[in-house]
Design a protein around this motif. Sequence first.
Motif, PDB file in Angstrom:
ATOM      1  N   ILE A   1       0.826  -1.209   0.000  1.00  0.00           N
ATOM      2  CA  ILE A   1       0.000   0.000   0.000  1.00  0.00           C
ATOM      3  C   ILE A   1       0.860   1.258   0.000  1.00  0.00           C
ATOM      4  O   ILE A   1       0.713   2.111  -0.891  1.00  0.00           O
ATOM      5  CB  ILE A   1      -0.985  -0.024   1.184  1.00  0.00           C
ATOM      6  N   PRO A   2       1.774   1.456   0.967  1.00  0.00           N
ATOM      7  CA  PRO A   2       2.636   2.652   0.883  1.00  0.00           C
ATOM      8  C   PRO A   2       3.561   2.633  -0.325  1.00  0.00           C
ATOM      9  O   PRO A   2       3.902   3.696  -0.866  1.00  0.00           O
ATOM     10  CB  PRO A   2       3.413   2.624   2.196  1.00  0.00           C
ATOM     11  N   MET A   3       3.968   1.447  -0.764  1.00  0.00           N
ATOM     12  CA  MET A   3       4.828   1.369  -1.946  1.00  0.00           C
ATOM     13  C   MET A   3       4.065   1.847  -3.183  1.00  0.00           C
ATOM     14  O   MET A   3       4.607   2.585  -4.017  1.00  0.00           O
ATOM     15  CB  MET A   3       5.305  -0.063  -2.143  1.00  0.00           C
ATOM     16  N   ALA A   4       2.804   1.434  -3.292  1.00  0.00           N
ATOM     17  CA  ALA A   4       1.987   1.882  -4.424  1.00  0.00           C
ATOM     18  C   ALA A   4       1.745   3.380  -4.345  1.00  0.00           C
ATOM     19  O   ALA A   4       1.774   4.086  -5.356  1.00  0.00           O
ATOM     20  CB  ALA A   4       0.666   1.118  -4.454  1.00  0.00           C
ATOM     21  N   TYR A   5       1.518   3.873  -3.122  1.00  0.00           N
ATOM     22  CA  TYR A   5       1.290   5.316  -2.971  1.00  0.00           C
ATOM     23  C   TYR A   5       2.556   6.107  -3.290  1.00  0.00           C
ATOM     24  O   TYR A   5       2.469   7.243  -3.776  1.00  0.00           O
ATOM     25  CB  TYR A   5       0.827   5.638  -1.556  1.00  0.00           C
ATOM     26  N   PHE A   6       3.720   5.519  -3.050  1.00  0.00           N
ATOM     27  CA  PHE A   6       4.980   6.181  -3.400  1.00  0.00           C
ATOM     28  C   PHE A   6       5.025   6.472  -4.900  1.00  0.00           C
ATOM     29  O   PHE A   6       5.371   7.577  -5.325  1.00  0.00           O
ATOM     30  CB  PHE A   6       6.161   5.290  -2.994  1.00  0.00           C
ATOM     31  N   ILE A   7       4.659   5.482  -5.694  1.00  0.00           N
ATOM     32  CA  ILE A   7       4.636   5.680  -7.151  1.00  0.00           C
ATOM     33  C   ILE A   7       3.508   6.630  -7.538  1.00  0.00           C
ATOM     34  O   ILE A   7       3.676   7.513  -8.379  1.00  0.00           O
ATOM     35  CB  ILE A   7       4.482   4.320  -7.863  1.00  0.00           C
ATOM     36  N   TYR A   8       2.352   6.449  -6.910  1.00  0.00           N
ATOM     37  CA  TYR A   8       1.168   7.268  -7.192  1.00  0.00           C
ATOM     38  C   TYR A   8       1.461   8.744  -6.953  1.00  0.00           C
ATOM     39  O   TYR A   8       1.102   9.603  -7.769  1.00  0.00           O
ATOM     40  CB  TYR A   8       0.044   6.771  -6.289  1.00  0.00           C
ATOM     41  N   TYR A   9       2.134   9.043  -5.847  1.00  0.00           N
ATOM     42  CA  TYR A   9       2.329  10.438  -5.437  1.00  0.00           C
ATOM     43  C   TYR A   9       3.601  11.041  -6.024  1.00  0.00           C
ATOM     44  O   TYR A   9       3.583  12.137  -6.589  1.00  0.00           O
ATOM     45  CB  TYR A   9       2.373  10.508  -3.907  1.00  0.00           C
ATOM     46  N   PHE A  10       4.714  10.316  -5.902  1.00  0.00           N
ATOM     47  CA  PHE A  10       6.000  10.894  -6.283  1.00  0.00           C
ATOM     48  C   PHE A  10       6.327  10.689  -7.765  1.00  0.00           C
ATOM     49  O   PHE A  10       7.007  11.526  -8.355  1.00  0.00           O
ATOM     50  CB  PHE A  10       7.120  10.301  -5.419  1.00  0.00           C
ATOM     51  N   ILE A  11       5.883   9.604  -8.351  1.00  0.00           N
ATOM     52  CA  ILE A  11       6.186   9.350  -9.754  1.00  0.00           C
ATOM     53  C   ILE A  11       5.130   9.978 -10.659  1.00  0.00           C
ATOM     54  O   ILE A  11       5.446  10.735 -11.586  1.00  0.00           O
ATOM     55  CB  ILE A  11       6.294   7.836 -10.040  1.00  0.00           C
ATOM     56  N   PHE A  12       3.850   9.684 -10.368  1.00  0.00           N
ATOM     57  CA  PHE A  12       2.778  10.230 -11.196  1.00  0.00           C
ATOM     58  C   PHE A  12       2.357  11.631 -10.760  1.00  0.00           C
ATOM     59  O   PHE A  12       1.619  12.303 -11.478  1.00  0.00           O
ATOM     60  CB  PHE A  12       1.566   9.299 -11.183  1.00  0.00           C
ATOM     61  N   GLY A  13       2.798  12.057  -9.583  1.00  0.00           N
ATOM     62  CA  GLY A  13       2.497  13.408  -9.131  1.00  0.00           C
ATOM     63  C   GLY A  13       1.037  13.639  -8.798  1.00  0.00           C
ATOM     64  O   GLY A  13       0.544  14.765  -8.923  1.00  0.00           O
ATOM     65  N   LEU A  14       0.321  12.613  -8.369  1.00  0.00           N
ATOM     66  CA  LEU A  14      -1.105  12.735  -8.052  1.00  0.00           C
ATOM     67  C   LEU A  14      -1.294  13.022  -6.564  1.00  0.00           C
ATOM     68  O   LEU A  14      -0.875  12.235  -5.718  1.00  0.00           O
ATOM     69  CB  LEU A  14      -1.840  11.458  -8.440  1.00  0.00           C
ATOM     70  N   LYS A  15      -1.927  14.147  -6.264  1.00  0.00           N
ATOM     71  CA  LYS A  15      -2.230  14.498  -4.880  1.00  0.00           C
ATOM     72  C   LYS A  15      -3.680  14.186  -4.521  1.00  0.00           C
ATOM     73  O   LYS A  15      -4.010  14.057  -3.344  1.00  0.00           O
ATOM     74  CB  LYS A  15      -1.942  15.977  -4.644  1.00  0.00           C
ATOM     75  N   PHE A  16      -4.514  14.106  -5.516  1.00  0.00           N
ATOM     76  CA  PHE A  16      -5.927  13.810  -5.287  1.00  0.00           C
ATOM     77  C   PHE A  16      -6.078  12.331  -4.963  1.00  0.00           C
ATOM     78  O   PHE A  16      -5.763  11.456  -5.770  1.00  0.00           O
ATOM     79  CB  PHE A  16      -6.736  14.171  -6.540  1.00  0.00           C
ATOM     80  N   PHE A  17      -6.546  12.040  -3.748  1.00  0.00           N
ATOM     81  CA  PHE A  17      -6.687  10.660  -3.300  1.00  0.00           C
ATOM     82  C   PHE A  17      -8.094  10.490  -2.741  1.00  0.00           C
ATOM     83  O   PHE A  17      -8.342  10.666  -1.554  1.00  0.00           O
ATOM     84  CB  PHE A  17      -5.653  10.335  -2.221  1.00  0.00           C
ATOM     85  N   PRO A  18      -9.065  10.163  -3.616  1.00  0.00           N
ATOM     86  CA  PRO A  18     -10.457  10.030  -3.150  1.00  0.00           C
ATOM     87  C   PRO A  18     -10.627   8.813  -2.273  1.00  0.00           C
ATOM     88  O   PRO A  18      -9.842   7.857  -2.322  1.00  0.00           O
ATOM     89  CB  PRO A  18     -11.240   9.894  -4.454  1.00  0.00           C
ATOM     90  N   ILE A  19     -11.663   8.849  -1.474  1.00  0.00           N
ATOM     91  CA  ILE A  19     -11.932   7.737  -0.561  1.00  0.00           C
ATOM     92  C   ILE A  19     -12.191   6.449  -1.326  1.00  0.00           C
ATOM     93  O   ILE A  19     -12.017   5.352  -0.801  1.00  0.00           O
ATOM     94  CB  ILE A  19     -13.119   8.086   0.359  1.00  0.00           C
TER      95      ILE A  19
END
Length: 946
Positions: free
Chosen positions: A449-467
């Motif tokens: 989960i945090p590993m996926a969020y690492f790519i989601y946030y830092f690589i793809f630059g996505l800050k929007f994280f809907p529920i």
Amino acid sequence: MHPLNNQDMTGSSICQGASIDSTVTPKETGVNSDRQRERLENSVASDTESLPSRTENLVCFLARHPGKCLATALLLSLVISVFVALVGELKVTTETKGWKSRGTLLSNRQMQDSLVRKFKNDLFFNEYLELPRQEEQSPWDYIVNNIVTGYMGMDGEEDLSDDVQPSTFNTSTKSLQSQACYSDHYLSPDFIFYNHLIAAWKSDPKEDDDESASFSILDPEAMLEICEAELNTNLLLQEKGYCGDCAESNHCPPPNSIIMLLRNFLAGPIDFKSSLDLANLLSIPCSNLIEMYRPLRSVFTNMLVACTNDVKNNFDSATQELGNVTLCPQGFSPNMVDVNFGVGENTFLRYSASYFNTFDLDLSDKENDIIIEKMYDILKDFDRADETIVLGVYDTNYGNFNAYFTNEVLLADVSFAFLSAAVTMLAMIAHTRSLWLSLLGILQIILSIPMAYFIYYFIFGLKFFPILNLIGLFVSAALGADDVFVVVDKWKSARLENPEGCLESIAKIALPDAASAMFLTTSTTAVAFFATCICPVPPIFTFALFCGLLIILNYILNCLFLFPGLCLYDRWLTNGSKNCLITFYHLPENLAEQHSPIQENQNGLDESQREQSLMHSILSTLYTVIHSYRVVILVLSLISIAVSAYFASTIRQPQVSDVRLLPSKNPLEMHYEWNKLILTNELFFASGSSMRTYWGIIPADEGKHRDPDTLSNLALDEQFDPSSEAAQEYLLGFCDDLFMNDFVQKPSADFKCEINRFDSWLQKQSSSDEKDNDYIDACKDADSLPMAEDLFHSCIIHWSKVNKEKNILSKDGIVKIMRVDSRSPVIQYSQSMNILKEEWNKFENWFEIKNSLAPLGVDQMFHACAVWWWYDTNAQMLSTAFGAAMIAVGFSGFMVLISTRSFILTLISAICIAYVLAAATASLVSLGWELGFLQSVCFAILIGIR
């Protein structure tokens, strides 16, 4: 005892022999030692020849140093996870943000429309009012050259400041603020547009059918219950200080309701601006009020029926004005009756609403929201009446309580992820019979989960994280556990087949095989989720992307954790470990020797004579049945596929825009449904939508499409030029042509388009004896349109500034944007998608024809409406559902073809996958479901795990 592998302290294997896995029962080993040894030699030789040397070396290194590999993988994963926790700024968005398409033609139009409406004042006055102030740029330069931030509400109108506030009864906000708080609440119709606390009442609440209801709200008993409930709730609001505009008086005025109308009716006309009159009126206890009402009920009812019909007959849906209403007493408001009251002289009133004065115009929206949150905390203390004769349910005008409760429920549901992890852990323990392997399996699921969020946030630059993304936790648990089962089964199968094989030999057989099998399932599942990323609706896109990343990270961490973990597991068992954390299933030593392969061979038992396992018996029986009736089953399967495919193709888009999450019996959901039946809603909120026609801007959205808090820059049409005589004549006749259509109306009865008002002004100025000096300078005595091209810009800009005509926006003496307002009598969010599509085609076809006939410079106009955005969003989700399904099925078929090298198996697999999708979709159709927001989410999950 079986011989043990000789292991050095560094973890290297000397491959002199290995023991059978102590977790394997004697019945499962079932081959003699010579046969096992031969199979081991053949499989290792074959596997060694087929494996690339790099892969073989990697497997050997892993088998020799499993502890180091596992420790490194764990340390790296934990470091990244801690980094994400400290720096990732994870903020789960619980609001309904982002449920709008981005990057499509319709959404691009609406984006530009929203920018113009939001920053119209900045552009008109060329001053920073809404835009963030810039020292080196004008507002025009800033909005054209920079991406503007902001939030677009679900209806496309929220959080946008326009200069026109709905004023249904010709009462402006400014005049409201100048009146006494009492008269504001009772005489001003604009109170229905503010976010007050509303109590919705229903008589005989346990009876759903109106014709079967025993009580009317106009019954004295029901009126008494409502009166006392209002009084108690109002006292609570007063105690807490939630009195809206009247907070300074330390007294909450009673709600605008049918009870207040009754008090006025019984006491005679009063001065609502007089606090003394109101105080005397409110001093009558509820019991006395109802006793006074009993003998006059029929008179009051008849008056209410006549008033209601008068309002319905005179209401102008185009202008949203009541017109000439003469039969209503002072203080009447449409919120007091329901839509069926008065129809055919119907005197049975089932629904009514009470508006409590809780919204403060002197406070900011954020400050009012804080008060609403505090009111939500005491929601359970509001008086709901007796709940038998009549029931009251509470929410704000904008449904804040419903949203708060829904968010609480959704966040609480996330806790089920822990339950899911617990169930997954138990399943892995039952299957692996090892706490060690199960712990590694849970770790890889959690850390993915945090590993996926690492790519989601830092690589793809996505800050929007809907529920919505949190649903990925359940997907991660389910599919991560599947990977664990695959790799453990592969290892145990290899060890069963080669009980005396060394650790490296087993690793060379099991690990590449497991990695290959998991890669096939992981890749097809991940691609199915990634295929859903074609959806231009941000929450769907981010959900699909995050789930796809979780699937990939599950695979990677499974290889990094379980592969070395199994090597350690096998080594510990080989060395005779009895640690219950490694395995809690041990054969008694004498039983193991008694049923060893050698002993079984000596006893003359062959494989076919040994007792089959329960699962093997079940599968064998099932195969026999299927094989016996294979022709019949094939025919039935083909029929089922055809029927499912047909019904799946008929799945509809939503007929209404409501995205409801709570059950119908929830009080907050009942408030939503009951409030729709109030006459106020039918008159003011279900009577068409506002439309806008633009020249000077082009459809564009250059912002971050996956971030709802990012809008776009203003895209100007550089070809726009209304100054030519041909363009002036075209614009002058445009409105007459537009309003000749039956699908569009004027926004008000006396409405004239800006260009026509400008023409009238020219005629008036030219014939006036006292001409405006600025008119002379700017217009050079022009008397009408068309006028000289070189005078057009200066003249119309002067007129727009003098008359505050903000639909004419100019920069540096040149008209840049022109807008015409109109209204559709048909389109609204509650309309079916088929009707919206029909209306869209009417507008689009007419505008295409007008553009084709327009002179150069004014031939790029387009129309915009918030409802079109909703319509486009649903259309895009439907397109995504079918498009992603086709991509998923196609890729899965390709992977099956690569792995099996058989066109027949590939065809059968593709048919099976397509059938699962079609059958599931057809089931939704049979249940009456539509392909709305929630169904699209479910469809994305279905595609992903099919």
